[in-house]
Design a protein around this motif. Structure first.
Motif, mmCIF file in Angstrom:
data_model
loop_
_atom_site.group_PDB
_atom_site.id
_atom_site.type_symbol
_atom_site.label_atom_id
_atom_site.label_comp_id
_atom_site.label_asym_id
_atom_site.label_seq_id
_atom_site.Cartn_x
_atom_site.Cartn_y
_atom_site.Cartn_z
ATOM 1 N N ALA A 137 0.836 -1.212 0.000
ATOM 2 C CA ALA A 137 0.000 0.000 0.000
ATOM 3 C C ALA A 137 0.865 1.255 0.000
ATOM 4 O O ALA A 137 0.554 2.238 -0.676
ATOM 5 N N LEU A 140 2.355 1.656 -3.494
ATOM 6 C CA LEU A 140 1.376 2.116 -4.477
ATOM 7 C C LEU A 140 1.053 3.600 -4.326
ATOM 8 O O LEU A 140 0.706 4.279 -5.292
ATOM 9 N N THR A 141 1.158 4.103 -3.120
ATOM 10 C CA THR A 141 0.811 5.501 -2.883
ATOM 11 C C THR A 141 2.051 6.396 -2.764
ATOM 12 O O THR A 141 1.942 7.571 -2.410
ATOM 13 N N ILE A 164 -5.658 6.926 1.371
ATOM 14 C CA ILE A 164 -5.843 5.895 0.334
ATOM 15 C C ILE A 164 -5.039 4.648 0.694
ATOM 16 O O ILE A 164 -5.549 3.524 0.600
ATOM 17 N N LEU A 168 -6.389 0.934 1.282
ATOM 18 C CA LEU A 168 -5.893 -0.194 0.485
ATOM 19 C C LEU A 168 -5.427 -1.353 1.359
ATOM 20 O O LEU A 168 -5.535 -2.519 0.969
ATOM 21 N N ARG A 198 -3.341 2.784 -11.129
ATOM 22 C CA ARG A 198 -2.664 1.590 -10.607
ATOM 23 C C ARG A 198 -3.558 0.795 -9.672
ATOM 24 O O ARG A 198 -3.485 -0.420 -9.611
ATOM 25 N N ILE A 199 -4.420 1.528 -8.917
ATOM 26 C CA ILE A 199 -5.350 0.834 -8.019
ATOM 27 C C ILE A 199 -6.302 -0.033 -8.845
ATOM 28 O O ILE A 199 -6.544 -1.196 -8.541
ATOM 29 N N ARG A 200 -6.794 0.542 -9.946
ATOM 30 C CA ARG A 200 -7.678 -0.229 -10.823
ATOM 31 C C ARG A 200 -6.933 -1.426 -11.410
ATOM 32 O O ARG A 200 -7.463 -2.527 -11.460
ATOM 33 N N VAL A 206 -13.032 1.459 -8.308
ATOM 34 C CA VAL A 206 -12.930 2.767 -7.656
ATOM 35 C C VAL A 206 -14.157 3.614 -7.975
ATOM 36 O O VAL A 206 -14.576 3.685 -9.129
#
Lengths: 255, 316
Positions: A137, A140-141, A164, A168, A198-200, A206
């Motif tokens: 997480a 990613l952020t 976020i 995550l 990237r989350i998708r 989302v």
């Protein structure tokens, strides 16, 4: 199985005589970024509050992976994979970034905190797994370098990214972002747009509420438009951009 | 970190040597009371310091522990050792019943609800004379090992001192285990931003209730130790004023730290004694010191020591 991860069906909310939301229906599909836009007071935040469980709907159904969730508590919904962030930076200011994100893992823990505290059960594997999840997480952020920083001293944008990251860490299926770009400057917005992508790509759906149209048009696969508590349009960014009703109610001619 | 361990060891040695160093018996008596108050304050600190909920019922719970331990002994003839262990459990039941509704309200409202609960406990202790003997209280409460030709003589003050010291160390360790665990993290999270806790996926109310019940159990245990030490209890010392002392012990010592309640407990027990010279001005002076302490040391003695340590030693 269900490719519709979250189904919203006939959602209504009244505050006394005020109908804040009337008959809203939409679905969020697997690996999709759905935008929810509309003027101030159109019911966007009310929608997120009802989806997350912060507020009960007056009527309507919510299904997460086919399971009805409108009667569940906020924390139970998080455990089922429905999580959110807030419009204003809402964080635990005294924690380090790592501790903060680690708290997001709580919903997915199987060993109870009491058993964990007194070492009644072996849980090294789970601890390691949670640690990995936190690392992912943070990665990613873009907060890996700030993992030991005290949350209170982070910039406003970083605190938003931290929200976020914490969301995550609970391994969500759907993440609801309530105006994630509010107060951000342009390069921070670009970072955010990349992050949402990237989350998708990580397989998480989302829902994003946002006033910044360039961002919405860039990141969303589909958009739902609200006006005065009622949905007035749904479609791809291109369709929404050309929709007469949306232009009149919200976008204006310039976009 | 190493410095801290050294400091802790030094403190432990000091506590162990204390009865040998003290020449005046009365001070040993005060030290025993202070150690009992350490247990009280550690409990109060869990709910007040770590969870951020000021509870004004700690002395009431102490009373429940004291009376239940004494009454279980006199009515059912249970051995004292057992009633001391059962007392916190009885207190926990009361805390569960009181905590479930009162933790639904937040902030100041919670403080008021607990204050009311302390008043109810006080009134019941005072008026349920059939069981509690009212204002006259219960006297002749036995000490541990009573009537069994025990190997250890708990009537010896030094022995009771070490007995209470061992329990105080144990309870401080228990508090440390709790606050350093995931539970502790969640309690701290509740203190910082309770609304966010739910949306992170944690049922905050369970942890608030846990902290409240555990803090009550600490008080119940302290009450039982007090009853069997003094051999006499009456409602007077389980009133709201003593609950305030528990709050002050946490604030003065340093809330949200493990050392704070230890220092604070000795403070609230010894300070009024040292102010006896001032006679009738004593309470005024006591109040003044407390006001000044809260203004100039908002993070308590531990907070002040940390600041000084950082300033002069570059230590965190």
């Amino acid at each position: 199985m269900h490719t519709d991860v979250l189904e919203v069906d006939g959602l209504c909310k009244s505050f006394g005589g005020v109908k804040a939301l009337r008959d809203l229906s939409f679905t969020i599909r697997q690996n999709e970024v759905l935008g929810l836009i509309g003027p101030n007071g159109s019911g966007k935040s009310t929608t997120v509050n009802m989806l997350s469980g912060a507020m009960p709907p007056t009527s309507g159904q919510l299904r997460l992976g086919g399971v009805r969730v409108e009667g569940l508590n906020q924390w139970d919904r998080v455990a089922m994979g429905l999580t959110r962030t807030y419009q204003t930076a809402s964080v635990f200011p005294e924690f380090t970034v790592r501790e903060h994100v680690m708290l997001g893992c709580e919903a997915r823990r199987t060993v109870s905190p009491v058993a964990h505290a007194f070492r009644l059960r072996r849980n090294r594997a789970e601890d390691r797994q949670m640690q990995e999840r936190v690392d992912q997480a943070l990665e990613l952020t873009g907060l890996t370098g700030d993992r030991d920083t005290i949350v209170g001293v982070l910039s406003a944008a970083q605190q938003r990214f931290l929200m976020i990251a914490t969301a995550l860490a609970s391994s969500p299926r759907v993440i609801l972002l309530d105006e994630p770009a509010a107060g951000m400057i342009s390069h921070e917005r670009e970072t955010l747009a990349g992050m949402i992508g990237r989350i998708r790509d990580a397989g998480i759906s989302v829902l994003v509420i946002e006033h910044h149209m360039a961002l919405i048009m860039e990141v969303c696969d589909r958009i739902v438009v609200l006006n005065f508590g009622a949905p007035i349009a749904q479609g791809t960014p291109a369709e929404i951009r050309g929709n007469r009703a949306v232009i009149d109610a919200y976008l204006g001619e310039a976009v | 970190m190493k410095f801290k361990t050294l400091l802790m060891l030094a403190a432990l040695v000091l506590f162990l040597a204390l009865p040998q160093l003290i020449t005046v018996k009365y001070y040993l008596h005060l030290c025993i009371l202070a150690l009992i108050w350490v247990i009280m304050a550690q409990g109060q600190n869990l709910i007040q310091g770590y969870t951020g909920y000021v509870s004004i019922v700690q002395a009431g719970f102490m009373g429940i522990g004291a009376y239940s331990s004494a009454l279980m002994g006199s009515h059912f003839g249970l051995p004292v050792g057992m009633t001391i262990i059962l007392a916190p459990l009885v207190t926990a039941v009361f805390a569960l019943v009181a905590g479930y509704p009162s933790l639904r309200v937040k902030g100041h409202y919670f403080a008021i609800v607990t204050l009311a609960f302390n008043m109810v406990i006080f009134i019941v202790l005072l008026n349920f004379t059939h069981l509690t003997n009212g204002e006259a209280g219960i006297s002749g409460i036995h000490k541990p090992g009573y009537g069994r030709g025990a190997m250890i003589d708990f009537y010896d003050r030094q022995v009771y001192y070490y007995f209470v010291l061992a329990i105080a160390v144990l309870m401080t360790t228990l508090a440390a285990v709790i606050v350093r665990s995931r539970i502790g993290q969640i309690l701290l999270a509740i203190r910082q931003n309770e609304d966010l806790v739910a949306s992170v996926g944690v049922a905050a109310w369970r942890y608030k209730l846990f902290a409240f019940v555990i803090s009550a159990m600490f008080a119940g245990l302290a009450g039982a130790l007090y009853a069997h030490y003094q051999s006499f209890i009456n409602p007077e010392i389980f009133g709201v004023a003593q609950s305030m002392d528990a709050i002050l012990a946490v604030i003065i010592g340093g809330s949200g730290t493990l050392t704070g309640p230890v220092i604070g407990a000795f403070f609230v027990v010894f300070l009024p004694e040292y102010l006896r010279f001032a006679d009738s001005f004593r309470l005024i002076l006591y109040g003044l010191i407390l006001v000044l302490a809260t203004i100039f040391m908002p993070r308590g003695i531990v907070g002040l020591a940390r600041d000084l340590g950082t300033r002069f030693g570059g230590r965190k």
